[in-house]
Write an enzyme that holds these catalytic residues in place. Structure first.
Site, PDB file in Angstrom:
ATOM      1  N   ASP A  20      63.111   6.760  19.919  1.00  0.00           N
ATOM      2  CA  ASP A  20      61.855   6.054  19.625  1.00  0.00           C
ATOM      3  C   ASP A  20      61.827   4.588  20.052  1.00  0.00           C
ATOM      4  OD1 ASP A  20      60.423   8.164  18.777  1.00  0.00           O
ATOM      5  OD2 ASP A  20      60.769   7.837  16.634  1.00  0.00           O
ATOM      6  N   LYS A  23      61.940   5.035  25.530  1.00  0.00           N
ATOM      7  CA  LYS A  23      62.433   5.496  26.832  1.00  0.00           C
ATOM      8  C   LYS A  23      61.358   6.256  27.617  1.00  0.00           C
ATOM      9  CE  LYS A  23      65.870   7.709  24.911  1.00  0.00           C
ATOM     10  NZ  LYS A  23      65.719   7.269  23.514  1.00  0.00           N
ATOM     11  N   PRO A  95      64.470  11.486  29.881  1.00  0.00           N
ATOM     12  CA  PRO A  95      64.909  11.380  28.499  1.00  0.00           C
ATOM     13  C   PRO A  95      64.392  12.550  27.668  1.00  0.00           C
ATOM     14  CG  PRO A  95      63.816   9.363  29.218  1.00  0.00           C
ATOM     15  CD  PRO A  95      63.640  10.366  30.299  1.00  0.00           C
ATOM     16  N   GLY A  96      65.189  13.023  26.791  1.00  0.00           N
ATOM     17  CA  GLY A  96      64.775  14.077  25.878  1.00  0.00           C
ATOM     18  C   GLY A  96      65.610  13.900  24.644  1.00  0.00           C
ATOM     19  N   SER A 468     120.871  33.329  52.968  1.00  0.00           N
ATOM     20  CA  SER A 468     121.541  32.384  52.068  1.00  0.00           C
ATOM     21  C   SER A 468     120.919  30.994  52.142  1.00  0.00           C
ATOM     22  CB  SER A 468     123.020  32.272  52.420  1.00  0.00           C
ATOM     23  OG  SER A 468     123.596  33.543  52.323  1.00  0.00           O
ATOM     24  N   SER A 535     121.401  44.297  51.710  1.00  0.00           N
ATOM     25  CA  SER A 535     120.757  45.480  51.121  1.00  0.00           C
ATOM     26  C   SER A 535     120.046  46.329  52.181  1.00  0.00           C
ATOM     27  CB  SER A 535     119.800  45.084  49.989  1.00  0.00           C
ATOM     28  OG  SER A 535     118.999  43.970  50.319  1.00  0.00           O
TER      29      SER A 535
HETATM   30  N1  LIG Z   1      53.670  -1.129  20.410  1.00  0.00           N
HETATM   31  C1  LIG Z   1      54.450  -0.566  21.308  1.00  0.00           C
HETATM   32  N2  LIG Z   1      54.803   0.702  21.128  1.00  0.00           N
HETATM   33  C2  LIG Z   1      55.593   1.277  22.060  1.00  0.00           C
HETATM   34  C3  LIG Z   1      56.041   0.576  23.197  1.00  0.00           C
HETATM   35  N3  LIG Z   1      56.796   1.389  23.925  1.00  0.00           N
HETATM   36  C4  LIG Z   1      56.842   2.578  23.262  1.00  0.00           C
HETATM   37  N4  LIG Z   1      56.103   2.509  22.128  1.00  0.00           N
HETATM   38  C5  LIG Z   1      55.899   3.574  21.151  1.00  0.00           C
HETATM   39  O1  LIG Z   1      57.139   3.953  20.561  1.00  0.00           O
HETATM   40  C6  LIG Z   1      57.121   5.349  20.269  1.00  0.00           C
HETATM   41  C7  LIG Z   1      58.334   6.025  20.811  1.00  0.00           C
HETATM   42  O2  LIG Z   1      58.352   5.927  22.214  1.00  0.00           O
HETATM   43  P1  LIG Z   1      59.068   6.991  23.131  1.00  0.00           P
HETATM   44  O3  LIG Z   1      58.815   6.545  24.529  1.00  0.00           O
HETATM   45  O4  LIG Z   1      58.707   8.355  22.762  1.00  0.00           O
HETATM   46  O5  LIG Z   1      60.595   6.708  22.750  1.00  0.00           O
HETATM   47  P2  LIG Z   1      61.919   7.514  23.190  1.00  0.00           P
HETATM   48  O6  LIG Z   1      62.303   8.324  22.019  1.00  0.00           O
HETATM   49  O7  LIG Z   1      62.923   6.431  23.436  1.00  0.00           O
HETATM   50  O8  LIG Z   1      61.610   8.282  24.433  1.00  0.00           O
HETATM   51  C8  LIG Z   1      55.833   5.905  20.844  1.00  0.00           C
HETATM   52  O9  LIG Z   1      54.911   6.074  19.792  1.00  0.00           O
HETATM   53  C9  LIG Z   1      55.359   4.819  21.786  1.00  0.00           C
HETATM   54  O10 LIG Z   1      53.961   4.749  21.904  1.00  0.00           O
HETATM   55  C10 LIG Z   1      55.612  -0.795  23.333  1.00  0.00           C
HETATM   56  O11 LIG Z   1      55.945  -1.499  24.306  1.00  0.00           O
HETATM   57  N5  LIG Z   1      54.840  -1.299  22.379  1.00  0.00           N
END
Ligand SMILES: Nc1nc2c(ncn2[C@@H]2O[C@H](COP(=O)(O)OP(=O)(O)O)[C@@H](O)[C@H]2O)c(=O)[nH]1
Ligand code: SF4
Lengths: 631, 270
Positions: A20, A23, A95-96, A468, A535
């Site tokens: 989150d 990525k 990413p996953g 040998s 042999s």
């Molecule tokens: N406010 C804000 N939210 C972000 C930003 N980048 C990602 N998010 C939020 O963070 C959450 C997780 O992002 P995600 O890309 O799924 O993270 P991952 O798990 O690293 O792939 C999502 O709800 C995105 O919208 C940012 O620059 N600003």
């Protein structure tokens, strides 16, 4: 989309960070901002989101593209290739979350650079540290840290500096020097490919500028030569040692030293197929070589130059990360794979288990010592036979290894310094492994301790054919390879056990019968017995074959024309036989029945003794370990 | 070292690992450009020899000149070819081209089951396949050495880690490993390599007088040519640099989006 542009330069990157921290969002935005998305795609996805009444999420963009099934619209939607003005980039794994660590490790181990994301609001988290630590262990040397979601902290320079200070210190403690920190807001595109207006205080570059400053790693051609042998081919008259040069440069005429084992020979040719021929090959090239002297070399041997040899020991100290389902435990046997070497190993000492997120030592009660899933440890392995290796800091490709647990690659590690003794040529390394058996000692126990089951190399051929010589050279080679080997020949049999026998057909038969029985006993004791008797009678040899278990009897026809044997006549016997001073001399006044289907035939008028021994060793090496002798 | 040479060296390394580690090894040869490049790389790896059999799964619906080209290379390059056919399914007479089966069923029987039969019959434990990461979404998650279970299924969610070119070469009885030496090549890399090495490819890839060529080859009833004037390899490379359509756009069966197809594709049968 720029997938199909002609590329000479490509850089593989891996994207990591705590869940989150952004990525997926970053990747979506990066594709968009570098103009790598198919035309109209973004608008289409935004429209879909709007119709469904959900906010458009950049994070879903790659997923949406990936599940795109209408293949007709645009090329290769799953492509995770993107382009800057400078070069093409490949993101090794999108990413996953599931099994992230395994995929990340896979990706990062072949990446040339990494981007690590940290949420500016949440700050450095457990996985931020764990991923940083793993990157350092995986040998990543180019890293940029992206402090994301700057919008959530009011684009605060102070917050950015605070995170940079904290995380830089962490990276330093794991031996990583990042190329830079960049404050970004992936969601809004700040500092991805464009600067944006939200952080006027930021003087550094954007993410793409940072990426473009990374270097495409160049193979290590100026380092010491390491040429691990992958395989030995004999498809035609050439005997080719195939492999990839991991570091350094190899030239025709180089004197190569092969470890483990300290055998040396000179490069005769460098073999390539349908490529420009050259007498030089460099790091990164998959080539083949032929040697001037035919020595026994097999997969796993590492060729180096005399002045810079790898270590060669039965133990090493390492830092390891463990991904296995079951913990890594003491007392259990594992397989180590290092370059092309494989060997059984076990833990000698666990020095400490480290929580890769806090870098703190995990304390466990002494008896329960193990390394759990996703933990990192410092430990010493003992290996069942000598391995050739280097320190990871000096030569990464021969300084890292994986551990196989059952069928699974369950961990990886890098070798660290431990005052290993440097080698001097010619020295033999003794393995100090001891195997315990409870109850009756079985052939399997013996085989386990010896590293091979017992067996018989039955040399047959005329007097003077070379039995040998081959027998004693073979015995010495096997001995040096750490095998139990023993020669039975006329000298140690005729004078004692069979001193009552003459050379009449009956007595010859009795002689061979006793030899066969004796051979069997030695074999059961776990030895590779090498017999060197003329042999001459097929029936006698078949008798010996019959009492030895299937697959363990290697009839070896030492074949030289009688004229040659007679010329050699090392003991002057042919002369005496011709003068009829000796009666019933095989080939002169008694018959020799050549084997019909020997396992090995050695034309000693064409091969040197060393080449003959090499053939035998190769034959033994190729046997299947289950029910035949195999070394 | 340029990018193409790096790819070549890596593929050669993988082929040699496979040959060393698998006693019963075979290479799938679809006659198309990818598997022909793969065959060329095998000759590089083994100094002009191809030390394992090639398996061609014949659906009997291939474009006839593909079979001619196949047999010519077999004799020119002295290849050991095993042709697999799902005889039972063919005898049964229910296929897509004769209108008695859907495409999913037909491909499942003639390709997937056809392959399974050959693998079982010859007890192959390692199968070299020319799939590329850029062909199809899920392949981005593939490994160089990719285990398949007893039903030839691929578990994308739980794949072994693959680090530092140490591949999965230990496996349970009854399972087998797919080996993907071309995983990191792109379509254009393949053509660049064909050009550099002067590899003979089947002329169906070049534009005919009607201004059509095949970009991807398969069964005659299910594969169509694309509009193109690219008459030789350099022109194909030039064309690819500007194209906006997918490599498989000429392939009818890819357009059906049933899950079954998704799976067949993901498992490398298409
Ligand atoms: N406010 C804000 N939210 C972000 C930003 N980048 C990602 N998010 C939020 O963070 C959450 C997780 O992002 P995600 O890309 O799924 O993270 P991952 O798990 O690293 O792939 C999502 O709800 C995105 O919208 C940012 O620059 N600003
Ligand atoms: S491509 Fe067409 S003809 Fe070939 S197997 Fe599939 S459905 Fe049948």
């Amino acid at each position: 989309m720029s997938t199909n542009t002609l590329t000479n330069e490509q850089l593989k990157i891996v994207i990591v960070g705590h869940v989150d921290h952004g990525k997926s969002t970053f990747v979506g935005r990066l594709f968009h901002d570098t103009g790598s998305l198919p035309e109209g795609k973004l608008e289409q996805l935004q429209a879909i989101a709007e119709r469904r009444g959900v906010p458009f999420e950049w994070a879903n963009l790659m997923d949406a593209l990936q599940s795109e099934r209408d293949q007709n619209i645009t090329i290769d939607t799953a492509q995770i290739w993107f382009q800057t003005r400078k070069r093409q980039y490949v993101i090794i794994d999108a990413p996953g979350h599931k099994e992230f660590l395994k995929n990340m490790v896979t990706g990062a181990s072949s990446a040339q650079a990494a981007l690590l994301l940290i949420d500016a609001h949440e700050g450095v988290q457990e996985q931020s540290r764990r991923h940083g630590y793993l990157l350092s262990m995986l040998g990543i040397r180019q890293l940029a840290v992206l402090v994301n979601k700057m919008d959530l902290v009011g684009y605060s320079e102070a917050r950015f500096n605070q995170i940079e200070t904290e995380y830089r210190a962490f990276l330093k403690s794991v031996g990583l020097e990042p190329q830079g920190f960049v404050p970004i807001a992936a969601k809004h595109g700040d500092n991805i490919a464009n600067r944006g207006a939200n952080m006027p205080w930021w003087q550094g570059g954007t993410v793409t500028q940072t990426l473009d400053r990374f270097e495409v790693a160049h193979p290590a051609e100026n380092q010491p030569l390491r040429f691990p042998i992958q395989d030995v081919y004999r498809f035609d008259e050439r005997r080719i040692l195939a492999g990839r040069i991991e570091s350094g440069t190899l030239k025709v005429g180089d004197r190569l030293m092969f470890s483990p084992g300290n055998k040396s020979s000179t490069v005769k040719t460098i073999e390539r197929w349908s490529s420009l021929s050259s007498d030089v090959a460099q790091a990164g090239e998959s080539i083949g070589v032929t040697l001037t002297e035919q020595i026994f070399v097999e997969r796993g041997a590492v060729a180096a130059l005399d002045n810079a040899l790898p270590f060669e020991l039965t133990h090493f100290k390492a830092r390891l990360f463990w991904l296995g389902r079951n913990p890594l435990t003491k007392g259990k046997a594992y397989k180590v794979k290092l370059a092309t070497q494989e060997a059984e190993c076990s833990i000698e000492t666990i020095h400490r288990v480290i929580d890769s997120a806090t870098l703190e030592t995990v304390s466990r009660r002494e008896k329960e010592i193990f390394v759990g899933r996703n933990e990192v440890a410092e430990l010493t392995f003992k290996i069942k036979r000598p391995l050739a290796f280097d320190l990871h800091d000096a030569l990464p490709s021969t300084g890292r290894f994986v551990i196989v647990d059952g069928f699974e690659v369950a961990g990886g590690g890098i070798i660290v310094d431990d005052d290993y003794p440097r080698r001097t040529a010619g020295e033999n390394i003794k393995s100090d492994n001891i195997y315990w058996s409870h109850g009756k000692v079985t052939p399997a126990h013996r085989a386990n301790r010896n590293g091979h089951p017992g067996g018989v190399i039955w040399l047959t051929g005329l007097s003077g054919s070379g039995k040998s010589t081959i027998a004693s050279e073979l015995e010495r080679e096997l001995f040096n390879l750490g095998k139990q080997a023993f020669v039975l020949d006329g000298d140690n049999i005729r004078h004692g056990l069979c001193s009552d026998l003459t050379f009449s057909p009956q007595d010859r038969r009795e002689n061979i019968r006793r030899v066969s029985e004796l051979t069997k006993l030695f074999m059961e004791a776990g030895f590779i017995v090498i017999t060197a008797f003329i042999s001459p009678y097929r029936a006698d040899r078949d008798l010996a074959r019959k009492i030895i278990p299937e697959g363990r009897f290697v009839e070896t026809y030492v074949n030289a024309p009688i004229e040659i044997c007679e010329q050699r006549d090392p003991k002057g016997l042919y002369a005496k036989a011709r003068a009829q001073e000796i009666k019933e001399f095989t080939g002169v006044s008694a018959p020799y029945e050549p084997p019909l289907k020997p396992e090995i035939e050695l034309p000693t008028n064409q091969l040197t003794a060393t080449e003959c021994v090499t053939r035998i060793l190769e034959y033994l090496h190729l046997r299947d370990a289950e029910d035949s002798i195999s070394i | 070292m340029d990018h193409l040479t790096k790819l070549e060296n890596q593929s050669v390394y993988i082929l040699r690992e496979a040959f060393n580690k698998f006693e019963n090894l075979a290479m799938l040869w679809s006659i198309g450009k990818d598997s022909t490049v793969l065959l060329w790389l095998a000759r590089k790896a083994f100094f002009g020899h191809v030390p394992f059999p090639l398996v061609h799964v014949d659906t009997t619906y291939k474009i006839p000149s593909m079979i001619e080209y196949r047999d010519r290379l077999v004799s020119d390059w002295k290849l050991d070819l095993i042709v697999g056919k799902n005889e039972a399914a063919l005898a049964n007479g229910t296929t897509y081209p004769n209108g008695k089966a859907t495409r999913v069923e037909c491909c499942g029987w003639l390709k997937k089951d056809g392959l399974k039969q050959v693998l079982d019959k010859h007890h192959f434990t390692g199968v070299i396949v020319g799939v590329r990461r850029d062909e199809e979404p899920t392949r981005a998650k593939e490994r160089y050495f990719s285990p398949r279970d007893k039903n030839m299924e691929w578990n994308v969610e739980d794949q072994p880690p693959e680090l530092w070119d140490q591949f999965k070469t230990d496996f349970e009885k009854g399972t087998h490993i797919r080996i993907h030496p071309l995983l990191h090549w792109t379509e254009i890399n393949v053509w660049e390599y064909i050009e550099r090495e002067n590899i003979p490819v089947i002329p169906l890839y070049f534009a005919n007088t009607k201004g059509e060529r095949y970009r991807s080859l398969g069964c005659a009833p299910c594969t169509g040519p694309i509009k193109s004037n690219a008459k030789n390899v350099p022109e194909i490379i030039e064309e690819l640099r500007h194209t906006k359509t997918s490599e498989r756009s000429g392939r009818a069966q890819d357009k059906e989006s049933e899950d079954a197809f998704e799976k067949l594709r993901r498992d490398g049968y298409m």
